[in-house]
Design an enzyme around this catalytic site. Structure first.
Site, PDB file in Angstrom:
ATOM      1  N   GLN A  65       3.231  10.048   1.001  1.00 40.93           N
ATOM      2  CA  GLN A  65       4.515   9.336   1.094  1.00 40.93           C
ATOM      3  C   GLN A  65       5.454   9.685  -0.053  1.00 40.93           C
ATOM      4  OE1 GLN A  65       2.511   5.335   1.874  1.00 40.93           O
ATOM      5  NE2 GLN A  65       4.367   5.200   3.106  1.00 40.93           N
ATOM      6  N   CYS A 109       5.764   0.025   7.350  1.00 43.22           N
ATOM      7  CA  CYS A 109       5.378   1.130   6.477  1.00 43.22           C
ATOM      8  C   CYS A 109       6.588   1.511   5.636  1.00 43.22           C
ATOM      9  CB  CYS A 109       4.946   2.308   7.339  1.00 43.22           C
ATOM     10  SG  CYS A 109       4.546   3.792   6.409  1.00 43.22           S
ATOM     11  N   LEU A 110       6.352   1.836   4.375  1.00 41.95           N
ATOM     12  CA  LEU A 110       7.463   2.223   3.496  1.00 41.95           C
ATOM     13  C   LEU A 110       8.183   3.462   4.012  1.00 41.95           C
ATOM     14  CD1 LEU A 110       5.845   1.796  -0.054  1.00 41.95           C
ATOM     15  CD2 LEU A 110       7.218   0.142   1.218  1.00 41.95           C
ATOM     16  N   HIS A 149      -4.675   1.718   7.085  1.00 42.04           N
ATOM     17  CA  HIS A 149      -3.317   2.276   7.207  1.00 42.04           C
ATOM     18  C   HIS A 149      -3.113   3.424   6.209  1.00 42.04           C
ATOM     19  CE1 HIS A 149       1.254   1.528   7.601  1.00 42.04           C
ATOM     20  NE2 HIS A 149       1.156   2.384   6.602  1.00 42.04           N
ATOM     21  N   GLU A 150      -3.503   3.196   4.951  1.00 45.51           N
ATOM     22  CA  GLU A 150      -3.258   4.224   3.930  1.00 45.51           C
ATOM     23  C   GLU A 150      -4.131   5.457   4.146  1.00 45.51           C
ATOM     24  OE1 GLU A 150      -0.602   3.745   2.466  1.00 45.51           O
ATOM     25  OE2 GLU A 150      -0.488   1.586   2.812  1.00 45.51           O
ATOM     26  N   GLY A 196       0.830  -1.191   0.000  1.00 40.47           N
ATOM     27  CA  GLY A 196       0.000   0.000   0.000  1.00 40.47           C
ATOM     28  C   GLY A 196       0.862   1.237   0.000  1.00 40.47           C
ATOM     29  N   HIS A 230      -2.664   7.758   6.571  1.00 41.23           N
ATOM     30  CA  HIS A 230      -1.637   8.658   6.012  1.00 41.23           C
ATOM     31  C   HIS A 230      -2.252   9.969   5.528  1.00 41.23           C
ATOM     32  CE1 HIS A 230       2.173   6.542   6.048  1.00 41.23           C
ATOM     33  NE2 HIS A 230       1.650   5.447   5.507  1.00 41.23           N
TER      34      HIS A 230
HETATM   35 ZN    ZN Z   1       2.465   3.567   5.580  1.00 41.06          ZN
END
Ligand code: ZN
Length: 153
Positions: free
Chosen positions: A51, A89-90, A131-132, A46, A135
């Site tokens: 991000q 998370c990225l 989660h996304e 995701g 963000h």
């Molecule tokens: Zn994330």
């Protein structure tokens, strides 16, 4: 298409609120293409526009069959149940932690053609959607890490 740099957790941009997309134009299409490529480059499940440094309500969630779902202006209509699993998370390198998420999430949004879509996510997809969308509200999973008992995936 291009792989974009991923903002990391100490970047104040990740704490800001994203704005609605008012017009789906070439810029948004390129953003989605780049987010796909960036996600692939990191083997993620995701990604949200902040991000890659863009404060717009755009996310991509990988569903339980590994298909990418693009959602513009996602809005949670329903949440139910709960699951406690380790996630990462990225934008947060080398940290995994247990987070409680809903077991089911129903989201409304637009696809890249401007058509309304409704996504019903269970299990992993529910977690990714939650989660996304966090963000887009400046929330990172590290804010929600809990201690104690959890289910192994
Ligand atoms: Zn994330």
């Amino acid at each position: 298409m291009a792989i974009r740099n991923i903002r990391t957790e100490d970047d104040p941009l990740l704490r800001k609120l994203s704005r609605d997309v008012t017009k789906i134009n070439k810029y948004i299409e390129i953003l989605l293409d780049d987010m796909r490529e960036t996600l692939d480059s990191r083997n993620g499940i995701g990604i949200a526009a902040p991000q890659v440094g863009v404060l717009k309500k755009v996310i991509i969630a990988v569903d339980n069959d590994d298909n990418k779902i693009e959602i513009i202006n996602p809005q949670i209509l329903e949440k139910s149940g709960s699951q406690k699993l380790k996630e990462g998370c990225l934008s947060v390198r080398n940290v995994n932690g247990v987070v409680e998420r809903p077991e089911f999430v129903k989201v409304k949004g637009l696809d890249r053609n401007g058509n309304e879509i409704i996504i019903e996510g269970y299990e992993r997809l529910a977690r990714v959607l939650d989660h996304e969308i966090d963000h887009l509200n400046g929330i990172l999973f590290t804010d929600k890490i809990i201690e104690g008992e959890y289910e192994e995936e």
